[in-house]
Design a protein around this motif. Structure first.
Motif, PDB file in Angstrom:
ATOM      1  N   UNK A 122       0.792  -1.221   0.000  1.00  0.00           N
ATOM      2  CA  UNK A 122       0.000   0.000   0.000  1.00  0.00           C
ATOM      3  C   UNK A 122       0.825   1.273   0.000  1.00  0.00           C
ATOM      4  N   UNK A 123       2.162   1.147  -0.006  1.00  0.00           N
ATOM      5  CA  UNK A 123       3.011   2.348   0.011  1.00  0.00           C
ATOM      6  C   UNK A 123       3.335   2.854  -1.400  1.00  0.00           C
ATOM      7  N   UNK A 124       2.955   2.106  -2.429  1.00  0.00           N
ATOM      8  CA  UNK A 124       3.205   2.528  -3.805  1.00  0.00           C
ATOM      9  C   UNK A 124       1.918   2.428  -4.618  1.00  0.00           C
ATOM     10  N   UNK A 125       1.497   3.548  -5.193  1.00  0.00           N
ATOM     11  CA  UNK A 125       0.297   3.592  -6.022  1.00  0.00           C
ATOM     12  C   UNK A 125       0.694   3.709  -7.483  1.00  0.00           C
ATOM     13  N   UNK A 126       0.031   2.949  -8.332  1.00  0.00           N
ATOM     14  CA  UNK A 126       0.256   3.051  -9.777  1.00  0.00           C
ATOM     15  C   UNK A 126      -1.030   3.507 -10.441  1.00  0.00           C
ATOM     16  N   UNK A 127      -0.971   4.683 -11.048  1.00  0.00           N
ATOM     17  CA  UNK A 127      -2.099   5.263 -11.773  1.00  0.00           C
ATOM     18  C   UNK A 127      -1.928   4.977 -13.255  1.00  0.00           C
TER      19      UNK A 127
END
Length: 308
Positions: free
Chosen positions: A286-291
């Motif tokens: 949950x510490x890295x978001x990919x849009x």
């Protein structure tokens, strides 16, 4: 600040006006959707939020909500939906039509004030960010690769319009990018939990706590890294914080949305994925978001959702 209240029950309009006028808000009242639409079309007022009843004669709340969200002039105004219905199908209909904040009847005056303040604060931040969308940043559409590093909420609001301007539909993605950046700072790096944010919201001390933690020794050196990449068919934006992560799946589910719909927060990343992006996925706990934003679409996902 001026609000539009739409309700066919005069007692409800009176309660809304009494509760909010003493907090400094000016209330313009309409008894149904048709009267509200006439007020909006008059351009006499600049509204910072609309409080809208679900069930009304002539034009009900859903129909008016769809008209508001189809309009480029009004679609960003936050709509606070009043309803006695809380089933998943009813909630989904409201979400797809553009509702972001909910009030379930009967509600307390304190809840009304808190929800309205949250909605207005969100809208004011969006207005400021949208101003930067039109300050000669059109050249950013040619950005192919970029790396950024931010630490504060102020920096996230400066960066969001830059990233949005590098996308084909800046106004669609702006709100979502702001939400993911703020989430990375508040919940990721600063470790503000859902319950803590609820209490801070209720006591109007959220920004005070954010500023305090930004200067605290355990948080002051943490930053958020952003990587932008434009490919042939899509744009990928990676947002990585230095926090412990979170149970992101519970906040991207429809069940979570219905659970949090009547609260001041907890809907941001769900709405970002649904309305701003073509995909949003979290990694590293949950510490890295990919849009993901697709480049081969002819119309915005936002307008498509509102018109379905």
């Amino acid at each position: 600040m001026t609000l539009l209240a739409v309700d066919d029950e005069s007692i409800n309009l009176m309660i809304i006006e009494e509760s909010l006028s003493e907090k400094g808000f000016m209330i313009v009242k309409a008894k149904d959707g048709e009267e509200a639409l006439a007020i909006l079309n008059s351009d006499e007022y600049s509204f910072f939020a609309i409080i809208l009843d679900r069930l009304m004669p002539n034009m009900d709340g859903i129909e008016l909500l769809k008209k508001i969200k189809r309009s480029e002039k009004w679609r960003d105004i936050p709509v606070i939906f009043q309803t006695a219905m809380s089933g998943i199908s009813d909630m989904t209909e409201g979400l797809d039509s553009g509702a972001f904040y909910y009030l379930t009847k009967p509600y307390s005056r304190a809840v009304l004030v808190t929800i309205v303040r949250t909605a207005v604060e969100h809208y004011v931040k969006l207005l400021r960010a949208k101003e930067d969308l039109h300050k000669g940043m059109g050249a950013l559409r040619h950005l192919v690769n970029g790396e950024f590093r931010i630490r504060t909420i102020k920096e996230s609001h400066e960066l969001a319009p830059i990233l949005a301007n590098a996308c084909p539909d800046p106004e669609r993605v702006l709100t979502g990018i702001m939400e993911i950046l703020n989430n990375a700072i508040e919940h990721g790096n600063l470790g503000i939990t859902y319950q803590e944010k609820t209490e801070l919201h209720n006591n109007d001390k959220l920004m005070e706590e954010i500023l305090r933690r930004l200067e605290a020794p355990e948080y002051k050196d943490k930053h958020v890294e952003i990587h932008f990449q434009k490919l042939q068919d899509k744009i990928i934006i990676i947002i990585k914080d230095q926090g412990k992560g979170f149970d992101w799946q519970r906040y991207l589910s429809l069940q979570a949305m219905t659970r949090n719909a009547f609260k001041t927060h907890g809907r941001g990343i769900f709405m970002a994925k649904r309305l701003s992006f073509d995909d949003l996925t979290y990694f590293d706990g949950g510490s890295k978001a990919q849009i993901t934003i697709l480049l081969n679409q002819n119309s915005s996902k936002l307008l498509t959702n509102f018109q379905e």
